[in-house]
Design an enzyme around this catalytic site. Structure first.
Site, short mmCIF file in Angstrom:
data_model
loop_
_atom_site.label_atom_id
_atom_site.label_comp_id
_atom_site.label_asym_id
_atom_site.label_seq_id
_atom_site.Cartn_x
_atom_site.Cartn_y
_atom_site.Cartn_z
N ARG A 66 13.03 71.67 15.88
CA ARG A 66 11.88 72.05 16.10
C ARG A 66 11.90 73.83 16.55
NH1 ARG A 66 7.60 68.88 17.16
NH2 ARG A 66 6.62 70.60 17.75
N GLY A 99 14.45 72.46 28.28
CA GLY A 99 15.48 72.67 28.52
C GLY A 99 16.36 73.45 27.63
N ARG A 107 11.32 59.29 27.47
CA ARG A 107 10.47 59.12 26.28
C ARG A 107 10.52 57.75 26.05
NH1 ARG A 107 12.82 60.06 22.13
NH2 ARG A 107 14.64 60.67 22.90
N ARG A 119 7.89 59.49 18.85
CA ARG A 119 8.18 58.77 17.36
C ARG A 119 7.48 57.49 16.95
NH1 ARG A 119 14.54 59.41 18.69
NH2 ARG A 119 14.42 61.74 19.21
N GLU A 179 17.30 66.87 36.80
CA GLU A 179 16.31 67.38 37.41
C GLU A 179 15.91 66.83 38.86
OE1 GLU A 179 14.46 68.27 32.92
OE2 GLU A 179 13.51 67.02 34.20
N ASP A 188 61.46 73.21 5.43
CA ASP A 188 60.79 72.08 5.72
C ASP A 188 60.72 71.18 4.22
OD1 ASP A 188 58.70 70.08 6.49
OD2 ASP A 188 57.36 71.18 5.38
N ASP A 231 58.56 67.80 3.11
CA ASP A 231 57.35 67.44 2.42
C ASP A 231 56.13 68.58 2.63
OD1 ASP A 231 57.53 64.18 2.27
OD2 ASP A 231 58.62 64.82 4.11
N ASP A 272 54.72 73.64 5.64
CA ASP A 272 53.46 73.81 5.47
C ASP A 272 52.43 72.95 6.33
OD1 ASP A 272 54.51 71.05 5.08
OD2 ASP A 272 52.36 70.63 4.40
C1 GDG Z 1 18.13 64.46 24.36
C2 GDG Z 1 19.04 63.38 24.33
C3 GDG Z 1 19.95 64.88 26.25
C4 GDG Z 1 10.14 63.96 30.20
N1 GDG Z 1 8.93 63.48 30.30
C5 GDG Z 1 7.98 64.67 30.66
C6 GDG Z 1 8.73 65.92 30.44
N2 GDG Z 1 9.98 65.30 30.32
C7 GDG Z 1 11.10 66.31 29.98
C8 GDG Z 1 12.23 66.18 31.17
C9 GDG Z 1 13.54 66.48 30.51
C10 GDG Z 1 13.19 66.25 29.02
O1 GDG Z 1 11.97 65.80 28.87
C11 GDG Z 1 14.15 64.82 28.74
O2 GDG Z 1 15.42 64.87 28.54
P1 GDG Z 1 16.55 63.90 28.36
O3 GDG Z 1 17.99 64.49 28.49
O4 GDG Z 1 16.16 63.17 29.86
O5 GDG Z 1 16.05 63.13 27.10
P2 GDG Z 1 15.84 63.24 25.54
O6 GDG Z 1 14.31 63.70 25.38
O7 GDG Z 1 16.01 61.85 24.94
O8 GDG Z 1 16.92 64.40 25.05
C12 GDG Z 1 19.50 63.33 25.70
C13 GDG Z 1 19.28 65.76 25.78
O9 GDG Z 1 18.79 65.79 24.29
C14 GDG Z 1 19.72 67.16 25.91
O10 GDG Z 1 20.64 67.37 25.06
O11 GDG Z 1 20.16 64.80 27.52
O12 GDG Z 1 20.56 62.49 26.11
O13 GDG Z 1 18.82 61.89 24.03
O14 GDG Z 1 13.84 67.76 30.59
O15 GDG Z 1 11.71 66.84 32.14
N3 GDG Z 1 8.35 67.01 30.64
C15 GDG Z 1 7.06 67.17 31.06
N4 GDG Z 1 6.28 66.22 30.87
C16 GDG Z 1 6.62 64.79 30.92
O16 GDG Z 1 5.74 64.02 30.95
N5 GDG Z 1 6.44 68.22 31.14
#
Ligand code: GDG
Length: 735
Positions: free
Chosen positions: A10, A30, A283, A321, A390, A508, A510, A689
């Site tokens: 995305r 993030g 999620r 999803r 967070e 060497d 082999d 090698d």
């Molecule tokens: C994947 C990997 C890895 C959640 N609810 C709301 C909301 N959030 C934001 C949180 C957080 C983000 O969504 C969720 O991040 P996570 O890391 O907890 O989980 P995944 O979405 O599964 O992310 C995970 C990540 O990628 C990064 O590499 O850490 O393990 O599964 O930032 O704040 N934000 C808002 N409203 C919500 O209701 N605005």
């Protein structure tokens, strides 16, 4: 300096189409934030899917959309509904996601969706290729695009490619069940650098590469034909400032400026100041363990009935999803569980669970983080889990307790949280009790450390570390290019040989003098090779050494009667002029720079532990740590080191509260240098090698003629293509 191309499923912007008008709104996630330092200015481009299918985008709006995206340095990959179904909902989320999160039973292996995944990955790769020049840097994100690195590499061999996996990489035993496991690994290996959140995913990946592709792995590097691929861990951080600042501002707000949600939360707090809020945010995904958490909550209320009417579980489950059947089932299960538990425990004045199935605006997220006494985040498996980080960042007065699953990548950096096994209800209930009764001073002491760490390792640092490491890999490639042994060069080398007074040759076996055979015992020397070696051995003023990782018994059988000088087992044994093998002693410590950072990360994460540096070993002492925790970490370190070392050049010794990594004292470099020191030679030659020969190439003096067989990255000065050319080269010394 080339440009940077970032690519993810995305785009970091959301398209909105209303009344024929297009607006692109930057996402606040993030990843988008972390990449700001990378994706800024005019020299970077972000490629991804816009989130709207071809069917949803009226054709005449295309140019407008492209224009709106271009304003945000973005360019879209077009996907139709069938592609999104097969690629995203299908292979990505019905095959890879469950498999990589250890939900083998949910994983569907459908040829049709695999084919769509391939085709869509090719689309993404084509989008990159359309924009990319050889000197550009490409950063590819996540499990939806694992084939893209190789697809790009094929067309732009010299381009710099990094890949980061945001989800776990499963153990070999799980990964091997995937019918397209080879293709996935080969796809990823198109990268120069592959990043994971934590060491465990890194070592799982390396183990699959070793076992499925049979490639050589040394430390965290993979050797593939003429390339070296680096694998490393980069734990993703958060935009710490954004969360702590939002929390500070939130604190300053007067009652009227507060959100409705906050006002309601306040009312409840006011009615019962002793009551505690537990917060669960994820999620709605089976990997997050929401249903288990509900069962555990029920268990807790039964085990500690004194907390009835005193605690409240706030669940924010963000829709995700919902096209995938498992997610629909899970939604129903959670709805029912919440209903049942609330039905069972509610009183006129108390509902134990507040359940929100929606996404909330950022402001409300901050309301929840700052108002909750305990964050209860217990995924069954999670690549990192940013919510945990967070929550801590918003605790301005440093109170608050984080209960975190051991199965989340973030648990690795968050020792000060209460870490639990999400399947252990007894432990969870007791931990909730511990959290409720934890004195504020202890909460603050724990969070203080966590906050400092999160502030330092923020998302910007994560992105920069990754890019720097990718750049270093690129520089390394550029720095070392060995020359092809052309006919003219060959003539020059053989002339030098002939004119020299005293000559020393290291050959060497082999892959150099003889080709590889599936059964190593069958790779015995042929008559032509014996003839060649006999002739070299018979030359006056020439000391010829066969130098090999082979065992001494085989070489005794093959070569002892010939009385060639031999060094075997990488330098453990030596035999000269037909004498029996004897031990040759060696030491070496340049591996320390690679192992030290690993140990340092363990020191960082294990209060009280430290590193002792000796001449030929590094020791990690954990006597002063909490005993249980120390041994837990020691076990973890053993696993990490064993997989990182991957060769027999180092050994890990488990002592009394100390783990020592030692050079196994031998390698071809030490051995050859030692021989070199025994006489005065004016022609020194080494040919080999594989990576064990690199030690010779590195350690022999600059004047030595070093030759690599094959086109792999090497420290040797020259390279030849194959064993046939090796023999030609050696033959040229004789004629
Ligand atoms: C994947 C990997 C890895 C959640 N609810 C709301 C909301 N959030 C934001 C949180 C957080 C983000 O969504 C969720 O991040 P996570 O890391 O907890 O989980 P995944 O979405 O599964 O992310 C995970 C990540 O990628 C990064 O590499 O850490 O393990 O599964 O930032 O704040 N934000 C808002 N409203 C919500 O209701 N605005």
């Amino acid at each position: 300096m080339g440009k940077t191309i970032i690519i993810s499923n995305r785009l970091p912007v959301q398209l909105q189409i209303s009344n024929g008008n297009i607006t692109a709104i930057p996402s606040v996630g993030g990843l988008a934030t972390g990449m700001k330092s990378v994706h800024s200015g005019g020299d970077s481009l972000w490629i991804g899917w816009s989130g709207l299918t071809d069917e949803e985008i009226p054709e005449e709006l295309e140019p407008e959309i492209d224009k709106a995206l271009a304003k945000h340095g973005s360019s879209k990959v077009r996907l139709n509904t069938a592609e999104v179904e097969g690629f995203y909902f299908g292979f990505s989320n019905r095959t890879v996601w469950p498999l990589f999160h250890y939900f083998l039973e949910y994983s569907e292996f459908e040829l049709a969706s695999w084919n769509t995944y391939k085709a869509v990955n090719q689309k993404f790769a084509d989008a990159i290729l359309k924009e990319a020049n050889e000197d550009d840097t490409i950063w590819i994100h996540d499990y939806q695009l694992m084939l893209v690195p190789q697809m790009v590499r094929e067309k732009r061999p010299g381009i710099s490619i990094g890949f980061f996996l945001h989800i776990p990489f499963p153990s070999f035993e799980i990964f091997r069940t995937l019918p397209w496991r080879r293709e996935i690994l080969e796809g990823l290996l198109g990268s120069d650098l592959i990043g994971f959140h934590i060491y465990d995913y890194e070592r799982h990946f390396l183990s699959s590469v070793r076992r499925i592709l049979g490639l050589e792995v040394s430390f965290n590097e993979i050797y593939q034909e003429n390339r070296v691929i680096k694998v490393d861990s980069f734990p993703m951080g958060i935009d710490y400032k954004k969360f702590s600042k939002a929390a500070q501002e939130h604190e300053q707000k007067g009652a009227k400026q507060q959100s409705e949600l906050q006002q309601r939360l306040n009312e409840h707090k006011k009615n019962d100041p002793e009551a505690k809020f537990f917060l669960s945010i994820d999620r709605l995904d089976y990997s997050k363990g929401i249903a288990k958490r509900l069962y555990a909550f029920e268990y807790f209320l039964n085990k500690y009935p004194q907390y009835k009417e005193k605690v409240r579980l706030i669940i924010l489950a963000v829709p995700s999803r919902s096209n995938v059947p498992q997610y629909k089932l899970l939604k129903r299960e959670i709805d029912e569980l919440v209903g049942r538990i609330n039905g069972e425990f509610s009183t006129v004045s108390w509902t134990p669970i507040w359940y929100f199935y929606r996404s909330m605006p950022f402001e409300n997220l901050i309301d929840l983080y700052t108002s909750s006494d305990i964050a209860w985040l217990t995924p069954l498996r999670d690549g990192m889990n940013l919510v945990a980080k967070e929550y801590i960042a918003t605790r301005t007065d440093k109170t608050g307790v984080l209960i975190l699953s051991e199965m989340a990548g973030s648990a690795n950096e968050m020792n000060e949280a209460l870490l639990i096994n999400p399947n252990n209800f007894e432990q969870i209930a007791d931990t909730l009790h511990e959290a409720i009764t934890m004195p504020p001073e202890e909460q603050q002491a724990r969070n203080q450390v966590l906050q400092q760490r999160l502030e330092r390792y923020n998302v910007e640092k994560w992105a920069n570390d990754f890019m720097q490491s990718l750049q270093a890999q690129k520089d390394r490639d550029a720095a070392k290019v060995s020359a092809k042994m052309t006919d003219a060069l060959l003539l020059k080398v053989s002339q030098t040989y002939k004119n020299a007074g005293k000559r020393l040759l290291f050959l060497d076996y082999d892959g150099t003098l003889a080709g590889f055979h599936n059964d190593p015992q069958k790779a015995s020397p042929d008559a032509e090779l014996y003839k060649l070696l006999d002739a070299l051995h018979a030359q006056e003023d020439t000391d010829l050494y066969l130098i090999s990782g082979r065992d001494k018994d085989t070489f005794t059988r093959w070569f002892l009667p010939k009385q060639y000088n031999m060094i075997v087992e990488h330098g453990v044994w030596i035999s000269r002029k037909g004498e029996d093998f004897r031990l040759l002693e060696n030491v070496k410590n340049d591996w320390m720079d690679k192992i030290r950072p690993v140990l340092e990360s363990f020191v960082d994460r294990t209060p009280g532990s430290f590193i002792e540096e000796k001449n030929y070993s590094l020791a990690w002492h954990y006597r002063k740590t909490d005993p249980d925790f120390g041994s837990l970490r020691a076990t973890e370190l053993t696993t990490v080191l064993t997989s990182l070392i991957g060769t027999d050049d180092l050994s890990v010794l488990n002592g009394n509260k100390v783990m020592e990594v030692k050079s196994s004292n031998v390698n071809k470099g030490r051995a050859s240098v030692r021989i070199l020191g025994e006489d005065s030679y004016d022609f020194v030659f080494a040919i080999g090698d594989d990576w064990t020969d690199e030690f010779m190439f590195q350690e022999l003096p600059d004047s030595a003629i070093t030759v690599k067989v094959g086109r792999q990255k090497t420290q040797a000065k020259y390279f030849v293509e194959n064993t046939g050319q090796v023999r030609e080269l050696l033959q040229s010394f004789l004629t």
